[in-house]
Design a protein around this motif. Structure first.
Motif, PDB file in Angstrom:
ATOM      1  N   VAL A 453      53.240  54.303  37.248  1.00 56.62           N
ATOM      2  CA  VAL A 453      53.758  53.086  37.888  1.00 56.62           C
ATOM      3  C   VAL A 453      55.207  52.880  37.453  1.00 56.62           C
ATOM      4  O   VAL A 453      55.525  53.009  36.260  1.00 56.62           O
ATOM      5  N   PRO A 454      56.124  52.580  38.359  1.00 57.40           N
ATOM      6  CA  PRO A 454      57.526  52.336  37.982  1.00 57.40           C
ATOM      7  C   PRO A 454      57.620  51.220  36.948  1.00 57.40           C
ATOM      8  O   PRO A 454      56.865  50.238  36.990  1.00 57.40           O
ATOM      9  N   ARG A 455      58.563  51.362  36.026  1.00 55.25           N
ATOM     10  CA  ARG A 455      58.696  50.393  34.939  1.00 55.25           C
ATOM     11  C   ARG A 455      58.893  48.970  35.450  1.00 55.25           C
ATOM     12  O   ARG A 455      58.419  48.008  34.833  1.00 55.25           O
ATOM     13  N   ALA A 456      59.581  48.812  36.540  1.00 56.62           N
ATOM     14  CA  ALA A 456      59.833  47.477  37.072  1.00 56.62           C
ATOM     15  C   ALA A 456      58.565  46.790  37.576  1.00 56.62           C
ATOM     16  O   ALA A 456      58.562  45.584  37.814  1.00 56.62           O
ATOM     17  N   GLN A 457      57.468  47.568  37.735  1.00 61.10           N
ATOM     18  CA  GLN A 457      56.239  47.010  38.302  1.00 61.10           C
ATOM     19  C   GLN A 457      55.043  47.074  37.344  1.00 61.10           C
ATOM     20  O   GLN A 457      53.942  46.677  37.713  1.00 61.10           O
ATOM     21  N   ILE A 458      55.251  47.581  36.124  1.00 64.03           N
ATOM     22  CA  ILE A 458      54.099  47.765  35.234  1.00 64.03           C
ATOM     23  C   ILE A 458      53.484  46.449  34.776  1.00 64.03           C
ATOM     24  O   ILE A 458      52.327  46.425  34.329  1.00 64.03           O
ATOM     25  N   TYR A 459      54.222  45.350  34.887  1.00 62.07           N
ATOM     26  CA  TYR A 459      53.692  44.067  34.417  1.00 62.07           C
ATOM     27  C   TYR A 459      52.988  43.283  35.517  1.00 62.07           C
ATOM     28  O   TYR A 459      52.382  42.242  35.241  1.00 62.07           O
ATOM     29  N   ASP A 460      53.034  43.773  36.761  1.00 58.76           N
ATOM     30  CA  ASP A 460      52.438  43.017  37.868  1.00 58.76           C
ATOM     31  C   ASP A 460      50.940  42.808  37.663  1.00 58.76           C
ATOM     32  O   ASP A 460      50.423  41.689  37.798  1.00 58.76           O
ATOM     33  N   THR A 461      50.229  43.897  37.352  1.00 51.78           N
ATOM     34  CA  THR A 461      48.777  43.792  37.136  1.00 51.78           C
ATOM     35  C   THR A 461      48.469  42.984  35.886  1.00 51.78           C
ATOM     36  O   THR A 461      47.494  42.219  35.837  1.00 51.78           O
ATOM     37  N   ILE A 462      49.310  43.136  34.854  1.00 54.86           N
ATOM     38  CA  ILE A 462      49.108  42.374  33.622  1.00 54.86           C
ATOM     39  C   ILE A 462      49.159  40.875  33.905  1.00 54.86           C
ATOM     40  O   ILE A 462      48.343  40.101  33.400  1.00 54.86           O
ATOM     41  N   MET A 463      50.109  40.472  34.746  1.00 53.56           N
ATOM     42  CA  MET A 463      50.229  39.041  35.085  1.00 53.56           C
ATOM     43  C   MET A 463      48.960  38.523  35.762  1.00 53.56           C
ATOM     44  O   MET A 463      48.516  37.395  35.515  1.00 53.56           O
ATOM     45  N   LEU A 464      48.342  39.345  36.590  1.00 53.08           N
ATOM     46  CA  LEU A 464      47.106  38.926  37.266  1.00 53.08           C
ATOM     47  C   LEU A 464      45.979  38.734  36.257  1.00 53.08           C
ATOM     48  O   LEU A 464      45.184  37.788  36.359  1.00 53.08           O
ATOM     49  N   VAL A 465      45.885  39.641  35.281  1.00 53.18           N
ATOM     50  CA  VAL A 465      44.839  39.528  34.263  1.00 53.18           C
ATOM     51  C   VAL A 465      45.059  38.277  33.416  1.00 53.18           C
ATOM     52  O   VAL A 465      44.108  37.540  33.100  1.00 53.18           O
ATOM     53  N   LEU A 466      46.302  38.006  33.057  1.00 53.86           N
ATOM     54  CA  LEU A 466      46.596  36.815  32.266  1.00 53.86           C
ATOM     55  C   LEU A 466      46.307  35.537  33.058  1.00 53.86           C
ATOM     56  O   LEU A 466      45.813  34.550  32.504  1.00 53.86           O
ATOM     57  N   ALA A 467      46.585  35.562  34.357  1.00 55.24           N
ATOM     58  CA  ALA A 467      46.245  34.417  35.208  1.00 55.24           C
ATOM     59  C   ALA A 467      44.733  34.210  35.234  1.00 55.24           C
ATOM     60  O   ALA A 467      44.252  33.057  35.226  1.00 55.24           O
ATOM     61  N   ALA A 468      43.973  35.309  35.266  1.00 54.15           N
ATOM     62  CA  ALA A 468      42.509  35.205  35.255  1.00 54.15           C
ATOM     63  C   ALA A 468      42.016  34.582  33.950  1.00 54.15           C
ATOM     64  O   ALA A 468      41.065  33.782  33.947  1.00 54.15           O
ATOM     65  N   MET A 469      42.663  34.937  32.820  1.00 54.79           N
ATOM     66  CA  MET A 469      42.302  34.321  31.535  1.00 54.79           C
ATOM     67  C   MET A 469      42.488  32.808  31.588  1.00 54.79           C
ATOM     68  O   MET A 469      41.633  32.039  31.127  1.00 54.79           O
ATOM     69  N   LEU A 470      43.611  32.388  32.150  1.00 57.72           N
ATOM     70  CA  LEU A 470      43.879  30.952  32.242  1.00 57.72           C
ATOM     71  C   LEU A 470      42.894  30.261  33.180  1.00 57.72           C
ATOM     72  O   LEU A 470      42.510  29.107  32.948  1.00 57.72           O
ATOM     73  N   ALA A 471      42.478  30.962  34.237  1.00 56.13           N
ATOM     74  CA  ALA A 471      41.483  30.382  35.149  1.00 56.13           C
ATOM     75  C   ALA A 471      40.162  30.151  34.413  1.00 56.13           C
ATOM     76  O   ALA A 471      39.497  29.122  34.611  1.00 56.13           O
ATOM     77  N   LEU A 472      39.775  31.097  33.543  1.00 52.31           N
ATOM     78  CA  LEU A 472      38.567  30.913  32.736  1.00 52.31           C
ATOM     79  C   LEU A 472      38.734  29.743  31.773  1.00 52.31           C
ATOM     80  O   LEU A 472      37.802  28.966  31.545  1.00 52.31           O
ATOM     81  N   GLY A 473      39.938  29.611  31.213  1.00 52.09           N
ATOM     82  CA  GLY A 473      40.209  28.476  30.337  1.00 52.09           C
ATOM     83  C   GLY A 473      40.091  27.157  31.065  1.00 52.09           C
ATOM     84  O   GLY A 473      39.600  26.166  30.509  1.00 52.09           O
ATOM     85  N   PHE A 474      40.522  27.118  32.314  1.00 53.15           N
ATOM     86  CA  PHE A 474      40.398  25.894  33.123  1.00 53.15           C
ATOM     87  C   PHE A 474      38.940  25.500  33.278  1.00 53.15           C
ATOM     88  O   PHE A 474      38.589  24.320  33.166  1.00 53.15           O
ATOM     89  N   VAL A 475      38.074  26.488  33.519  1.00 53.09           N
ATOM     90  CA  VAL A 475      36.636  26.207  33.682  1.00 53.09           C
ATOM     91  C   VAL A 475      36.065  25.671  32.371  1.00 53.09           C
ATOM     92  O   VAL A 475      35.302  24.683  32.360  1.00 53.09           O
ATOM     93  N   ALA A 476      36.418  26.308  31.234  1.00 47.00           N
ATOM     94  CA  ALA A 476      35.910  25.845  29.940  1.00 47.00           C
ATOM     95  C   ALA A 476      36.359  24.407  29.669  1.00 47.00           C
ATOM     96  O   ALA A 476      35.568  23.576  29.211  1.00 47.00           O
TER      97      ALA A 476
END
Length: 550
Positions: A453-476
């Motif tokens: 994956v190009p370096r400029a795009q390697i964090y795109d998927t990471i951001m989605l996973v971190l957003a999912a963590m926060l969504a779980l925190g919202f439920v808790a």
């Protein structure tokens, strides 16, 4: 009102560090307590700034350049005297800091409630400063295991005790502004590196010689400076008498269901689902932030590449030496801005929670955090540097705000009698997040690079996973409800717990002539003692951050 007196000269009188010796008397100003807490938190907050030592320590033997040894294992690095340490060996100290912090806070929280904040503050000072001194010895004789033991383990215990020592006290002194009170102190932990890092850099430059990088001397100097400030803070602590309340203040009406008027015993708090829901709230909020903040500098350079140096058509890997230095300076400015927002967020969000309520404040963290993480790849793809930087500054503010708001959240749910110890146990969520967050980010980053994956795009998927963590925190957070009355201590049990600390008749409540008025002359001097170093650190960091806008 009936007032009794503790006579210091009586047989069996409490020692100078005992809790009964620090119960406030009429005329005491409660605004003296926050600067005492800040004095301790600003010192132990240097844990965040330890990265300033990694590069000098990586050439402690070679001085001008590292003496590398091939096939050096981690075990070998702990005892070698002829090879320079790798940065990967040194950063284990950082991991130990936060693992031991959470563990010691959980183990010693109950003792702190019994012993009082002064004794805990003194022990914290001895552990943190003693750990720095032992680390200095480890650097002088080039034994990494002594640094791990000194700063990582012994210093980590000091971190845990120092971090939680003022929490219960401040909440009891400011029942009318719980969030603001804890925000003031915990702001200091985030701000410790702003002062400590530039100070350490100045000291290393002053102590540097042709045969020394100046680090062990810097550790000893910091240990002495921090010992003075931490002991001053510990001896500045006072606790209010049981039944005390600010003059003219009345507790909020019982209709505010998320603020209890009861108290839960330490032995029962962890048996409630609310404790574990709030544990998940803190863990997920920290996990989603700490990993990405830890790679903020390389992330900015990899995503925006040549845009940082006026050459938008080239990538990060194509930089020449001059461009690398320029990009590194810009990235350092980004890290500086994140630090400022981390500190400011601790006071801003915690104070705002006094109006919004703790549950709603955390809901804002999670909803806004998800939106910002989802927007980040779009901002990066559109080369919108200013908005990208702003997004992560807001995320950093909510990262710090989460730490500062959680003690007040616990006090609202579990009452104030054991809130310091309960907070100590909850900090195991921080220890967990300190491992989970960086591991997720580092593993996914490496996996993306390995997949091409190009370096400029390697964090795109990471951001989605971190957003999912926060969504779980919202439920808790959404699931947190007021406790059932069966969890609260009975009046007789509560009275027994408070009896040894109560210098006034148990039948009375009131201000007792304590905490009247605003900031007095002595309180102003105490605030200046901690405020001037904070302003100095902010000024230096702000100047570094200005590079972003050139």
């Amino acid at each position: 009102m009936v007032q009794t007196t503790v006579i210091a000269g009586e047989p069996g009188a409490p020692g100078i560090l005992d809790r009964t010796r620090i119960i406030a008397r009429p005329g005491f100003n409660r605004w003296l307590v926050p600067p005492a807490a800040l004095a301790i938190h600003l010192c132990i907050g240097m844990a965040y700034g330890f990265s300033v030592f990694w590069l000098p320590l990586s050439r402690a033997v070679g001085v001008t350049q590292s003496v590398a040894c091939t096939n050096l294992s981690l075990i070998g690095a702990l005892t070698t005297t002829t090879c320079d340490w790798r940065i990967s060996d040194l950063v284990w100290i950082y991991t130990l800091f936060f693992v031991v912090l959470g563990t010691s806070a959980a183990l010693f929280g109950g003792w702190l409630e019994r012993a009082g904040p002064r004794k805990a503050g003194v022990v914290a000072a001895l552990c943190w400063c003693g750990g720095l001194a032992l680390s200095a010895l480890g650097i002088a004789v080039h034994q990494l295991w002594l640094m791990w033991l000194g700063s990582g383990v012994i210093g980590g215990i000091g971190l845990g005790l120092g971090y939680i020592s003022p929490v219960s006290t401040l909440i009891k002194w400011f029942p009318d502004r719980r969030g603001m009170a804890t925000g003031m102190a915990i702001m200091g932990f985030g701000g410790g590196a702003l002062i400590g890092s530039p100070l350490a850099d100045m000291l290393m430059n002053a102590y540097r010689t042709p045969v020394s990088v100046g680090v062990w001397e810097t550790f000893l100097t910091l240990a002495l400076i921090y010992l003075v400030f931490m002991l001053a803070g510990a001896f500045g602590y006072r606790v209010p008498p049981a039944g005390w309340r600010p003059d003219g203040w009345t507790p909020p009406p019982a209709s505010r269901a998320m603020i209890t008027h009861g108290h839960v015993h330490l032995r029962d708090a962890h048996k409630t689902p609310q404790f574990w829901l709030i544990w998940a709230v803190l863990c997920l909020n920290v996990s989603a932030s700490i990993g990405i903040i830890g790679v903020a500098a390389p992330m900015l350079q990899e995503i925006f590449g040549g845009s940082l140096v006026g050459a938008p058509d080239i990538g990060f890997t194509d930089f020449d030496d001059s461009q690398k230095r320029t990009a590194a300076a810009v990235a350092a400015g980004f890290v500086g801005l994140i630090s400022l927002f981390n500190i400011g967020g601790r006071f801003f969000w915690a104070s705002l929670s006094d109006r919004l309520g703790r549950k709603l404040t955390y809901a804002v963290f999670f909803v806004l955090g998800v939106a910002l993480y989802l927007a980040a790849p779009v901002l990066a793809g559109g080369h919108m540097l200013a908005l990208f930087v702003l997004a992560f500054c807001v995320i950093a503010s909510m990262y710090g705000g989460g730490f500062a708001t959680i003690p007040a959240y616990l006090a609202d749910i579990f009452g104030t009698q054991f809130v310091g110890a309960i907070h100590g146990r909850l900090l195991t969520a921080w220890s967990t997040a300190g491992i989970l967050g960086p591991l997720v980010v580092a593993y996914m980053r490496d996996a993306q690079l390995a997949a091409g994956v190009p370096r400029a795009q390697i964090y795109d998927t990471i951001m989605l996973v971190l957003a999912a963590m926060l969504a779980l925190g919202f439920v808790a957070n959404l699931l947190v409800r007021p406790l059932a009355t069966r969890w609260f201590m009975k009046p007789a049990e509560l009275a027994a717990e408070q009896a040894r600390l109560r210098p006034v008749d148990a039948a009375h409540e009131g201000s007792f002539g304590i905490g009247r008025g605003g900031i007095s002359g002595p309180a102003m001097l105490a605030w200046l003692a901690v405020g001037l170093p904070i302003l100095w650190g902010i000024w230096i960091t702000f100047n570094k951050a200005l590079v972003l806008f050139h």
